[in-house]
Scaffold this motif. Structure first.
Motif, PDB file in Angstrom:
ATOM      1  N   VAL A  44      42.120  20.030  37.805  1.00 28.78           N
ATOM      2  CA  VAL A  44      41.962  21.758  36.842  1.00 28.78           C
ATOM      3  C   VAL A  44      42.164  22.113  38.047  1.00 28.78           C
ATOM      4  CG1 VAL A  44      40.067  22.537  36.426  1.00 28.78           C
ATOM      5  CG2 VAL A  44      39.759  19.953  35.636  1.00 28.78           C
ATOM      6  N   PRO A  45      43.375  23.294  37.236  1.00 27.10           N
ATOM      7  CA  PRO A  45      42.898  24.582  38.459  1.00 27.10           C
ATOM      8  C   PRO A  45      42.535  25.657  38.176  1.00 27.10           C
ATOM      9  CG  PRO A  45      44.886  24.297  36.731  1.00 27.10           C
ATOM     10  CD  PRO A  45      43.782  22.954  36.390  1.00 27.10           C
ATOM     11  N   ALA A  46      41.293  25.880  39.321  1.00 29.32           N
ATOM     12  CA  ALA A  46      40.765  27.239  39.545  1.00 29.32           C
ATOM     13  C   ALA A  46      41.613  28.308  39.494  1.00 29.32           C
ATOM     14  CB  ALA A  46      39.767  26.887  40.499  1.00 29.32           C
ATOM     15  N   PHE A  47      42.548  28.664  38.557  1.00 31.34           N
ATOM     16  CA  PHE A  47      43.081  30.140  38.459  1.00 31.34           C
ATOM     17  C   PHE A  47      42.874  30.330  37.543  1.00 31.34           C
ATOM     18  CE2 PHE A  47      44.787  27.182  41.746  1.00 31.34           C
ATOM     19  CZ  PHE A  47      45.389  27.932  42.742  1.00 31.34           C
ATOM     20  N   LEU A  48      42.773  31.703  38.065  1.00 32.64           N
ATOM     21  CA  LEU A  48      43.495  32.308  35.884  1.00 32.64           C
ATOM     22  C   LEU A  48      44.067  33.238  35.333  1.00 32.64           C
ATOM     23  CD1 LEU A  48      40.600  34.951  37.942  1.00 32.64           C
ATOM     24  CD2 LEU A  48      40.028  33.177  36.676  1.00 32.64           C
ATOM     25  N   ALA A  49      45.049  32.833  36.154  1.00 36.07           N
ATOM     26  CA  ALA A  49      46.453  32.523  34.889  1.00 36.07           C
ATOM     27  C   ALA A  49      46.950  31.654  35.711  1.00 36.07           C
ATOM     28  CB  ALA A  49      47.004  33.400  35.394  1.00 36.07           C
ATOM     29  N   SER A  50      48.123  31.189  34.887  1.00 37.79           N
ATOM     30  CA  SER A  50      49.376  30.025  35.327  1.00 37.79           C
ATOM     31  C   SER A  50      50.625  30.853  35.653  1.00 37.79           C
ATOM     32  CB  SER A  50      49.474  29.672  34.133  1.00 37.79           C
ATOM     33  OG  SER A  50      48.348  28.935  33.150  1.00 37.79           O
TER      34      SER A  50
ATOM     35  N   ALA B 233      52.702  34.302  33.112  1.00 38.42           N
ATOM     36  CA  ALA B 233      50.685  35.086  33.465  1.00 38.42           C
ATOM     37  C   ALA B 233      50.601  36.147  33.450  1.00 38.42           C
ATOM     38  CB  ALA B 233      51.263  34.199  35.784  1.00 38.42           C
ATOM     39  N   LYS B 234      51.225  37.406  33.980  1.00 42.87           N
ATOM     40  CA  LYS B 234      51.201  38.582  33.695  1.00 42.87           C
ATOM     41  C   LYS B 234      50.804  38.573  32.326  1.00 42.87           C
ATOM     42  CE  LYS B 234      53.069  42.584  35.678  1.00 42.87           C
ATOM     43  NZ  LYS B 234      53.963  42.933  36.292  1.00 42.87           N
TER      44      LYS B 234
ATOM     45  N   VAL C  82      40.612  48.309  27.758  1.00 38.95           N
ATOM     46  CA  VAL C  82      40.701  47.842  29.329  1.00 38.95           C
ATOM     47  C   VAL C  82      41.716  48.221  29.479  1.00 38.95           C
ATOM     48  CG1 VAL C  82      39.939  45.981  30.361  1.00 38.95           C
ATOM     49  CG2 VAL C  82      38.192  46.508  28.609  1.00 38.95           C
ATOM     50  N   THR C  83      42.277  48.453  30.977  1.00 37.00           N
ATOM     51  CA  THR C  83      43.249  48.658  31.703  1.00 37.00           C
ATOM     52  C   THR C  83      43.124  47.602  32.313  1.00 37.00           C
ATOM     53  OG1 THR C  83      43.562  51.169  31.101  1.00 37.00           O
ATOM     54  CG2 THR C  83      44.873  49.691  32.214  1.00 37.00           C
ATOM     55  N   CYS C  84      44.897  46.222  32.383  1.00 32.47           N
ATOM     56  CA  CYS C  84      45.038  45.238  32.902  1.00 32.47           C
ATOM     57  C   CYS C  84      45.689  45.638  34.685  1.00 32.47           C
ATOM     58  CB  CYS C  84      45.922  44.652  32.433  1.00 32.47           C
ATOM     59  SG  CYS C  84      46.551  42.790  33.701  1.00 32.47           S
ATOM     60  N   SER C  85      45.170  46.198  36.262  1.00 32.42           N
ATOM     61  CA  SER C  85      46.083  46.403  36.807  1.00 32.42           C
ATOM     62  C   SER C  85      45.358  45.125  37.967  1.00 32.42           C
ATOM     63  CB  SER C  85      45.454  47.828  37.339  1.00 32.42           C
ATOM     64  OG  SER C  85      45.015  48.506  36.016  1.00 32.42           O
ATOM     65  N   TYR C  86      45.935  45.575  38.845  1.00 32.25           N
ATOM     66  CA  TYR C  86      46.115  44.422  40.055  1.00 32.25           C
ATOM     67  C   TYR C  86      46.110  45.241  41.321  1.00 32.25           C
ATOM     68  CZ  TYR C  86      48.803  43.759  36.002  1.00 32.25           C
ATOM     69  OH  TYR C  86      48.934  43.205  34.457  1.00 32.25           O
ATOM     70  N   ILE C  87      45.943  43.888  42.186  1.00 29.99           N
ATOM     71  CA  ILE C  87      45.228  44.577  44.104  1.00 29.99           C
ATOM     72  C   ILE C  87      46.578  44.181  44.390  1.00 29.99           C
ATOM     73  CG2 ILE C  87      43.841  43.967  44.744  1.00 29.99           C
ATOM     74  CD1 ILE C  87      41.891  42.831  43.292  1.00 29.99           C
ATOM     75  N   ALA C  88      47.071  43.254  44.395  1.00 30.96           N
ATOM     76  CA  ALA C  88      48.232  43.396  45.601  1.00 30.96           C
ATOM     77  C   ALA C  88      49.171  43.486  45.005  1.00 30.96           C
ATOM     78  CB  ALA C  88      47.853  41.303  45.899  1.00 30.96           C
ATOM     79  N   THR C  89      49.355  42.789  43.355  1.00 33.87           N
ATOM     80  CA  THR C  89      50.910  42.318  42.930  1.00 33.87           C
ATOM     81  C   THR C  89      51.633  42.281  41.858  1.00 33.87           C
ATOM     82  OG1 THR C  89      51.448  40.696  44.695  1.00 33.87           O
ATOM     83  CG2 THR C  89      53.534  41.130  42.882  1.00 33.87           C
ATOM     84  N   GLY C  90      52.579  43.688  41.959  1.00 37.23           N
ATOM     85  CA  GLY C  90      51.949  44.471  39.856  1.00 37.23           C
ATOM     86  C   GLY C  90      52.383  46.124  39.942  1.00 37.23           C
ATOM     87  N   THR C  91      51.819  46.184  38.726  1.00 35.78           N
ATOM     88  CA  THR C  91      51.904  48.031  39.227  1.00 35.78           C
ATOM     89  C   THR C  91      51.187  48.109  37.101  1.00 35.78           C
ATOM     90  OG1 THR C  91      54.164  48.218  37.699  1.00 35.78           O
ATOM     91  CG2 THR C  91      53.209  49.038  40.494  1.00 35.78           C
ATOM     92  N   PRO C  92      50.017  49.324  37.053  1.00 37.11           N
ATOM     93  CA  PRO C  92      49.962  49.624  37.560  1.00 37.11           C
ATOM     94  C   PRO C  92      48.165  49.196  38.963  1.00 37.11           C
ATOM     95  CG  PRO C  92      48.375  50.055  35.870  1.00 37.11           C
ATOM     96  CD  PRO C  92      49.144  49.317  35.468  1.00 37.11           C
TER      97      PRO C  92
END
Length: 230
Positions: A64-70, A133-134, A152-162
């Motif tokens: 089971v991958p404990a990741f929030l996106a594939s 994944a995005k 709710v706006t999806c935003s990014y900390i490390a990779t991606g914009t905004p």
């Protein structure tokens, strides 16, 4: 005799001891819920790797991958580790992000942090360069928006914009008096630390150790391990 497949909980890995402790706590809680031995393994940074644990674990196996996106780890890295370990027979479940328990946990974390109805909300994601994944992250933002009854706006900390910081600034410029950040991160670490500098009024804690996360992992395992009625 235990006839169910062994369970490997695959997490990313962090150099932060607190984050690692949370991963171990999550594995213990999953074992309590499933009543199955739960082997913690790391996709990156730490050992034992998923491949190490899979190679050493006999019999049927569910990962089971404990990741929030594939993203990369779920789609490419983990299957490759399992293949190299001679365990291509292992069942790799979907990532956790689509599970409704995670949306519930995000709402609880946001409320605990001081969210008020009427606040503008930003969903802070680590980021990915994988378009699929995005898309999953945007789906998570829409699910959270439905629960909160506000955009709710999806935003990014490390990779991606905004970026999260840019989105907070944009919402301020649009006239929002208060901005709240919902954390779409499982555990504390460098990425969550950055959120404190983004200028929001409210920053939710990471999703773990909310009890809903362990239940989501357990459900992923059961669906893979136990034949479902047709």
């Amino acid at each position: 005799m235990n006839r169910h497949p062994a369970l490997i909980l695959a997490v990313h890995g962090t150099r932060r001891p607190h984050g690692t402790a949370i991963a171990h706590s999550l594995a213990l809680r999953v074992a309590e819920i499933t009543r199955q031995p739960t082997h913690l393994a790391f996709a990156d940074v730490l050992t034992p790797t998923v491949g190490d644990v899979a190679a050493a674990t006999p019999g049927p196996l569910v990962v089971v991958p404990a990741f929030l996106a594939s993203g990369y780890h779920v789609r490419t890295d983990l299957p490759e580790q399992l293949a190299h370990a001679g365990r291509a027979d292992a069942v790799l479940t979907p990532a956790l992000g689509h599970h409704p328990a995670l949306t519930d946990a995000a709402v609880r974390r946001l409320t605990q942090a001081g969210y008020r109805p009427g606040d503008a909300v930003v969903l802070a994601c680590a980021g990915t360069s994988d378009p699929r994944a995005k898309a999953e992250l945007h789906t998570a933002a829409r699910a959270l928006a439905t629960r909160l009854g506000t955009p709710v706006t999806c935003s990014y900390i490390a990779t991606g914009t905004p970026t999260v910081a840019d989105q907070v600034q944009r919402l301020r410029a649009q006239g929002h008096q208060r901005v709240a950040i919902a954390s779409w991160l499982l555990a504390p670490g460098l990425f969550h630390d950055r959120l404190a500098r983004c200028g929001a009024d409210v920053v939710a804690a990471p999703l773990c150790p909310d009890p809903g996360i362990a239940h989501a992992v357990a459900e992923r395992y059961r669906r893979a391990a136990i034949p479902q009625p047709v």
